[in-house]
Each structure stands twice: as C-alpha cells, then as structure tokens.
Design an enzyme around this catalytic site. Structure first.
Site, PDB file in Angstrom:
ATOM      1  N   GLY A  11      11.347 -48.091 -41.841  1.00  0.00           N
ATOM      2  CA  GLY A  11      11.791 -47.883 -40.632  1.00  0.00           C
ATOM      3  C   GLY A  11      12.450 -48.699 -40.112  1.00  0.00           C
ATOM      4  N   GLY A  15      19.815 -56.131 -32.990  1.00  0.00           N
ATOM      5  CA  GLY A  15      17.977 -56.744 -33.384  1.00  0.00           C
ATOM      6  C   GLY A  15      18.134 -57.488 -31.845  1.00  0.00           C
ATOM      7  CD  GLU A  67      20.881 -46.709 -38.169  1.00  0.00           C
ATOM      8  OE1 GLU A  67      21.316 -46.349 -36.806  1.00  0.00           O
ATOM      9  OE2 GLU A  67      20.372 -47.653 -37.051  1.00  0.00           O
ATOM     10  NE  ARG A 112      13.549 -35.635 -30.918  1.00  0.00           N
ATOM     11  CZ  ARG A 112      14.716 -35.869 -32.267  1.00  0.00           C
ATOM     12  NH1 ARG A 112      15.502 -35.490 -32.044  1.00  0.00           N
ATOM     13  NH2 ARG A 112      13.929 -36.733 -32.821  1.00  0.00           N
ATOM     14  CB  VAL A 119      14.280 -48.628 -30.037  1.00  0.00           C
ATOM     15  CG1 VAL A 119      14.941 -49.994 -29.096  1.00  0.00           C
ATOM     16  CG2 VAL A 119      14.946 -49.017 -31.237  1.00  0.00           C
ATOM     17  CE  LYS A 122      22.648 -48.780 -34.410  1.00  0.00           C
ATOM     18  NZ  LYS A 122      21.147 -49.371 -35.198  1.00  0.00           N
ATOM     19  CE  LYS A 128      23.150 -52.994 -36.139  1.00  0.00           C
ATOM     20  NZ  LYS A 128      22.980 -52.956 -37.135  1.00  0.00           N
ATOM     21  CB  ILE A 140      20.205 -62.305 -33.491  1.00  0.00           C
ATOM     22  CG1 ILE A 140      19.181 -62.283 -34.095  1.00  0.00           C
ATOM     23  CG2 ILE A 140      20.988 -62.974 -32.308  1.00  0.00           C
ATOM     24  CD1 ILE A 140      20.512 -61.992 -35.313  1.00  0.00           C
TER      25      ILE A 140
HETATM   26  N1  HSE Z   1      19.566 -49.470 -39.099  1.00  0.00           N
HETATM   27  C1  HSE Z   1      20.080 -51.019 -38.714  1.00  0.00           C
HETATM   28  C2  HSE Z   1      20.044 -51.956 -38.912  1.00  0.00           C
HETATM   29  C3  HSE Z   1      19.131 -50.701 -37.157  1.00  0.00           C
HETATM   30  O1  HSE Z   1      19.459 -51.828 -40.877  1.00  0.00           O
HETATM   31  O2  HSE Z   1      20.451 -52.885 -39.184  1.00  0.00           O
HETATM   32  C4  HSE Z   1      19.545 -51.819 -36.671  1.00  0.00           C
HETATM   33  O3  HSE Z   1      20.157 -52.088 -36.206  1.00  0.00           O
END
Ligand code: HSE
Length: 439
Positions: A186, A133, A189, A45, A14, A104, A204, A135
């Site tokens: 990717g 994401g 989470e 990091r 991000v 979130k 969310k 939206i």
């Molecule tokens: N792991 C989350 C998803 C990423 O798959 O929607 C976006 O918040």
C-alpha cells in the site's frame, strides 16, 4: 467552547488513519486545542465498506452535500487524484470552510488558485500530510527555520522508490519484484509510474521549494527523472566507488535562479541520507544561519500520514478565532511577498556525474574516451574498468563496462561529451548517466 466539526473526503488508508487518531487521542488533542474535534461525516465511494469500519461517523456517497454542509467547519481531503477532489475543495472554500489535504498532486499543480481563494474567503489551506508522510517538514520550513535564508534542500521523498532501490542494493532483488511488493504493502500510488518516474517526488519538491523560497508553486519547472533505468550493475559499481544511489529531490537557490530537480543521484555512502532505507523518507535542509538540518521519518502509511493531517487540523482549530493577519501565512511568506524566481533549465545545472559505458575491449578505446573529456575540459575523478567476460564467444566483439566519475561540470557540457562518446563505433550501448551530489 463549541466543538469543531470535520468532514472527511475519503476513508481509505489516510482517511482511516485520521479518524483513528482523532478518536484515540481525543483527550490529548483537546488539551492542546481547548476544543472538541469530531469527524461528523465522511464521503466515500463504497458506503457499505465504510460503514463496516464502525467509526461512528455518518457515511454518505454524496460528497457535494459534505462540502456544502453548514454544520461542517473543516473539510479534510484524503481521496487523491485531480477530480472530483479539486472541484470539491473549491466548493468547500466557496462555502467558507477551511480545507486540509494530503493530495500533493493537487497542491503542486493547482495550489496557487486554492491558496488565493482561501485568502479571499478568510479561511486556511493546509497540506503538511502531502509531503513526506509523517515528517513535519512543512512546519519546519515555514516556522522552525523561519529565521533562515534557505540555501538548498535535498530529500528522499518517495518511499516506494526508496524501498525499491534499498531492496535492489541490499538483496540484489529485481526492480519489478520489489515494485510488486510495494504495491501490495500500500505504499505505491494508484498509478505506480508516479512513483518510479519521479512525478510523486516532483509534486512534493514543488511544495517544499515554495515554502522554502517564497515562490509560487511551480510544478512545470521541475526537471524529473525516475529510477526505472537504474540497473543492479549501477548499484554495484556505485558501491565499489564508495557511493549509494538514491532518488533525490533537490531544490537549490543560486544567484541566477533556482534549480528544481528530481533524479537518481550518487551520494557518498557515509552521508546520513545514504543510510535512509526502505519506505523511510528524509530531507536535509541547509539554512544560512542554522547550517544543515535533517528530518527523518515514515514517508507513507495510514497513521504516519494521518499524524501530519491531524496536526494541520489542530493548527486550523487553534487559528479559527484569530484573524488572517495573525495566522501563519500558507506558504510561510506574506502573500504579497511571494516572488517568482528564474527556474533554471537542466543544461545550466552544475553537477558531477557517474557515467557507465559499454565498450569493445580493444586497445585505444579508453584513450579515445578520456581524450573527449579532456578536449571538453571535463576532469575525470575516478575510472573503473571491469575484466572482459571470459565467456564471450568472439573475443574481438567482447565488451567491457567502463565507469567514469567526473568533476563538477555544467550539464550542457556533459551532454556534449555523451553525444561524442556514443557516436564512437567502439561504444555499443547508450551511456548511463547519474548525477553525483556530495551534499
Ligand atoms: N507513493 C508515495 C510514496 C506515498 O511512495 O512515497 C506517500 O506520498
């Protein structure tokens, strides 16, 4: 006008999206804000890896120095997780910096205290990128639909879970196989149980419900079920009945309170939401004035999520010289009008159900099962019974799946019916239960 300086916490998927957008679209963004916006510093990091990106940003591993740096106006957090992100954001607020976060979990669980502190310091907290994401759903709820009393919203708000269910339904792939691909792409989470057990979606939903109804962020009130128990057979039986299984977050306002729930759901296959596939997200919002509205787009990814985060930066920059009274309130309602609503228990929800039981293929089994539903006053809308498996060695032990679709009923009553059905000797496996929403 003086340029606005951004400090970025995290330069992962991000963070890089944010930096790339701000660099590539610098002119267009200046036309919208009237000011230059520069990412001057980033805390990471792994310094070497970040420097290799050649973004022209001063890189440090000392995140504390970033959130206390007097030259930085806005801190953008894209590191994820609880700590040190929470402490760093509190420190940033203590130093009178605006904060923007894609985190979130942090907003859903700790957002109330961050919002209170931001108000005390006369700065902003923004979190568009934390939900769905790319939206702009927070803006739609808070501003675009501000004329409405929001009645309910329902969304596919976890891209990983939706990708898994879509691949299972379309290609007959196994759950584990698709999850591994989502991780490689990717989307997932850091802890993929957050995706498959519905925790990410619950974070969310918490945020959307607050902005929709003007209630405090109430993560602990969300009923949460994941998709890990959905089998390929359930996906196929649902399709035979004309439904699609989706993992939904639903927030519904009722006379006696509010339902906040995340669970797999059968939805009629003709609904737009049923056709949202892969990592895409979509949210339907029902307002009393506008009726149903639909928001659709990529629910994860570097620049889609970066797009939402940069939109927050633009909002904050536009409001920097406005006083608090003239800013859009963080949760969309004036702070002294945020009111808790009774968050209902699952037993009080009202829903129709898909039930799958595995029963011995004996005369009278179906009559006994349907009799239980009749006695409890639960109406059965459809029944599907499959042929017995011809390969069964002992025909007396042969079992068949029976699928029932019920009418709308209080969940407490369905729990009673399931308990009685499961107690029958002829029912050999735990009953699978999935809610049905016609939306
Ligand atoms: N792991 C989350 C998803 C990423 O798959 O929607 C976006 O918040």
């Amino acid at each position: 006008m003086k340029p606005v300086n951004i400090g970025l916490l995290g330069l992962g998927t991000v963070g890089q999206g944010v930096a790339n957008i701000l660099i590539r679209n610098a002119n267009e963004i200046k036309r919208r804000t009237g000011r230059d916006i520069r990412v001057t510093r980033a805390a990471v990091r792994n310094q070497e890896k970040a420097e290799a990106l050649n973004l022209g940003i001063d890189i440090t591993t000392d995140s504390q120095s970033l959130v206390t740096d007097p030259d930085i106006d806005i801190i953008c957090e894209a590191m994820g997780g609880d700590e040190p992100a929470l402490t760093l954001l509190h420190t940033a607020l203590d130093n009178n910096k605006h904060i923007i976060t894609a985190n979130k979990a942090l907003i859903a669980v700790h957002g109330n205290s961050l919002i209170d502190k931001a108000r005390d310091h006369g700065v902003s907290v923004a979190f568009e990128s934390s939900v769905a994401g790319g939206i702009p759903i927070i803006k739609a709820l808070r501003e675009g639909l501000a004329a409405n009393k929001i009645e309910w919203l329902a969304g596919i708000i976890n891209g990983t879970g939706n990708f898994i269910l879509s691949e299972m339904a379309e290609k007959g792939r196994s759950f584990e196989d698709v999850l591994a691909e989502a991780q490689a792409l990717g989307y997932a989470e850091a802890d993929p149980t957050f995706d498959v057990e519905g925790i990410d979606a619950a974070h969310k939903l918490t945020i959307m419900a607050s902005v929709a109804f003007g209630i405090p962020l109430s993560f602990n009130g969300v009923y949460t079920e994941g998709i890990s128990k959905i089998s390929r057979e359930d996906v196929e039986f649902a399709a035979e009945l004309g439904y699609c299984i989706k993992h939904l977050g639903v927030a519904r306002r009722r006379e006696d309170g509010v339902e906040l729930r995340v669970h797999p759901t059968l939805i009629p296959e003709k609904r737009l939401l049923a056709n949202v596939n892969g990592v895409m997200n979509a949210v339907v919002v029902q307002g009393d004035a506008v009726g149903p509205t639909l928001y659709y787009g990529p629910g994860a990814g570097s620049e889609p999520t970066g797009s939402s985060l940069v939109a927050d930066i633009i909002d904050v920059v536009r409001g920097i010289d406005a006083n608090m009274l003239h800013r859009v309130p963080t949760l969309g309602f004036q702070p002294d009008s945020i009111e808790p609503l009774n968050i209902l228990k699952a037993a009080d929800y009202q829903a129709a159900f898909y039930l799958r039981l595995q029963a011995l293929d004996k005369p009278g089994v179906m009559a006994t099962v349907t009799g239980i539903f009749g006695e409890l006053g639960i109406s059965i809308e459809a029944i599907l019974q499959k042929e017995p498996d011809e390969a069964a060695i002992d025909p007396a032990m042969c079992t068949v799946p029976i699928i029932l679709l019920t009418g709308s009923v209080k969940e407490g009553l369905i729990d009673q019916a399931i308990e009685r059905v499961q107690a029958l000797e002829t029912v050999v496996e735990p009953v699978t239960r999935i809610r049905v929403e016609t939306l």
